[in-house]
Design an enzyme around this catalytic site. Structure first.
Site, mmCIF file in Angstrom:
data_model
loop_
_atom_site.group_PDB
_atom_site.id
_atom_site.type_symbol
_atom_site.label_atom_id
_atom_site.label_comp_id
_atom_site.label_asym_id
_atom_site.label_seq_id
_atom_site.Cartn_x
_atom_site.Cartn_y
_atom_site.Cartn_z
ATOM 1 N N CYS A 1 0.879 -1.160 0.000
ATOM 2 C CA CYS A 1 0.000 0.000 0.000
ATOM 3 C C CYS A 1 0.921 1.216 0.000
ATOM 4 O O CYS A 1 2.082 1.122 -0.407
ATOM 5 C CB CYS A 1 -0.942 -0.020 1.204
ATOM 6 S SG CYS A 1 -0.105 0.058 2.799
ATOM 7 N N ILE A 2 0.461 2.336 0.450
ATOM 8 C CA ILE A 2 1.256 3.567 0.352
ATOM 9 C C ILE A 2 2.559 3.470 1.139
ATOM 10 O O ILE A 2 3.614 3.911 0.685
ATOM 11 C CB ILE A 2 0.437 4.772 0.836
ATOM 12 C CG1 ILE A 2 -0.724 5.026 -0.140
ATOM 13 C CG2 ILE A 2 1.305 6.024 0.925
ATOM 14 C CD1 ILE A 2 -1.642 6.129 0.293
#
Length: 484
Positions: A430-431
């Protein structure tokens, strides 16, 4: 895969559609800077930008369906995203008020109100998850030669459309109950006003370690239970005109995060630095400065939070309590600003001309107070209880940033520490996190991961592992996949 591991997989996939929010925030934020009072009525350029951003915000349910289906698919193929779209269209069409009235043979005014809200992020996520699972199961199926054209990936949207008919009939019975429960939960928090906002923020931080805070956020930030705080705030004057935005109230589930992310956590970073052993201060400074800058400027806090989350859990509970307090104060005082990505400087500047942003500058004053509060409390607790925050370890080296700037080489080093290619079942990101499924997690050397630059490690179930890398996570994940 256990339930917690599966939920973290959904949480990871949610970051795909959520990642488009900054685009909406930037477009609408610039639009409001140009014409803060007329909502584009006094400037064609402002109207163009605001409408462009609204196109993204208003389409979040379908973006959730497409993004989650893509994010949870085994090989990130576009066919999975298409299946998510097909599933969403089937469900929302069959469960629209008009269709429900026709199917049940009842007058339109007797259709439960829940079906007027069937196009929402919750249903989008559900359709995305189902479509992804169908893709993972049927994308390799080969049909008889006469139907060979529909084999493999082409089969998935067809199967999805059929399955979603069944899902729609199930939802026809259970959706009003689910919707009623979600609304009751949201209303119970809304009815608590600023206190409810503080309670939400407290649990928002507590769920960060397992990456499940996105599920909680969807109830308060999007239109799952009718709160829809982010889209309503970004809607600005249009939300006010439509009765969806209330000055001093809309944005209350966002505003209090600004003092924490921009000031509180940097204050904690300074306390950790000053509490480090003299011989480790230089190394700790490099880590804390980078993490504090990320929190202040962009609102990405995980690199900093994971530096003390597991080595000093008491500090993390204090952090969650202070976050709840900050959100409570901002909501009580009606100091409001909002964001499309996170509560950093960029989003504060962009939201400052939004007509729903009230006394936003006071969040900066509040932030200065919380900087001092975090610094004093964190340093006192660290020293009092001799907590082993970065730089205070007895027998471990302070985790250092990776020595190489070659991303491919860094990815190769991570692969080696994680047990090699043969030990990795899935690689995703994810980020800020590598999200991995491993055959044997016991062979992973956490100290070496931290030496490569990882801010922290989260274990879920028996096989799932999250490695906190900050903004490098997606780049390293891509390089690791390329090396397989």
């Amino acid at each position: 895969m256990n339930i917690l591991g599966y939920l973290q997989k959904i949480g990871r996939a949610l970051m795909v559609p959520v990642a488009v929010l900054p685009a909406a925030a930037i477009l609408m934020g610039i639009g409001y800077w140009i014409d803060p009072n007329g909502w584009g009525g006094g400037s064609p350029v402002a109207a163009f930008l605001i409408k462009a951003g609204a196109a993204i915000i208003d389409s979040m349910p379908v973006l959730f369906a497409v993004g989650v289906a893509y994010g949870m698919s085994k090989d990130k193929d576009g066919s999975a995203a298409l299946a998510g779209l097909v599933g969403f269209l089937v469900v929302t069409t069959l469960l629209s008020p008009g269709a429900v009235a026709q199917i049940k043979g009842i007058p339109a005014d007797q259709v439960p109100a829940a079906f007027a809200k069937i196009s929402n992020q919750f249903v989008g996520i559900l359709c995305g998850v189902i479509a992804a699972e169908l893709y993972n199961r049927f994308s390799s199926v080969e049909l008889h030669k006469a139907l060979a054209f529909f084999s493999g990936r082409r089969l998935v949207p067809i199967v999805t459309s059929v399955v979603m008919i069944v899902v729609s009939f199930i939802l026809m019975a259970v959706w009003p109950v689910i919707y009623g429960g979600l609304v009751s939960f949201g209303e119970s928090i809304v009815s608590l006003g600023s206190t409810g906002a503080g309670i939400y923020a407290f649990f928002n931080r507590l769920l960060i370690p397992v990456g499940l805070h996105h599920a909680l956020n969807s109830v308060f930030w999007f239109d799952v239970a009718g709160i829809n705080d982010i889209p309503n705030f970004l809607g600005g004057q249009s939300s006010i005109d439509a009765g969806k935005g209330i000055v001093g109230v809309t944005g209350m589930y966002q505003a209090g995060f600004f003092p924490i992310m921009m000031f509180g956590l940097p204050g904690a970073a300074l306390a950790i630095y000053h509490s480090a052993k003299k011989e480790n201060k230089e190394k700790v400074a490099s880590i804390m400065i980078a993490a504090a800058f990320a929190a202040f400027f962009t609102g990405v806090t995980e690199p900093l939070e994971f530096s003390f989350m597991f080595v000093a859990p008491v500090l993390y509970v204090i952090h969650a309590l202070l976050t709840g307090l900050s959100v409570f104060i901002a909501a009580s005082m009606q100091w409001i600003a909002g964001f499309g990505f996170s509560a950093g400087l960029v989003d504060m500047v962009l939201s400052s001309r939004n007509p729903l942003a009230t006394h936003w500058y006071m969040l900066l004053v509040q932030g200065l107070v919380f900087f001092g509060l975090y610094y004093v409390v964190f340093r006192a607790v660290i020293v009092k209880f001799n907590l082993k925050t970065p730089g205070r370890e007895d027998d471990e080296a302070v985790p250092a940033q990776a020595q190489t700037t070659d991303r491919t080489e860094l990815a190769r080093q991570y692969l080696e520490v994680l047990g090699g290619q043969e030990n990795l079942v899935t690689i995703d990101a994810c980020i800020t996190r590598l999200r991995l499924t491993l055959k044997d997690r016991s062979i992973v050397d956490e100290r070496k991961l931290k030496a490569l630059g990882a801010a922290g490690v989260v274990k879920l179930g028996e096989q799932n592992l999250q490695v906190i890398l900050g903004p490098l996570a997606e780049i390293i994940a891509g390089e690791m996949k390329a090396l397989r």
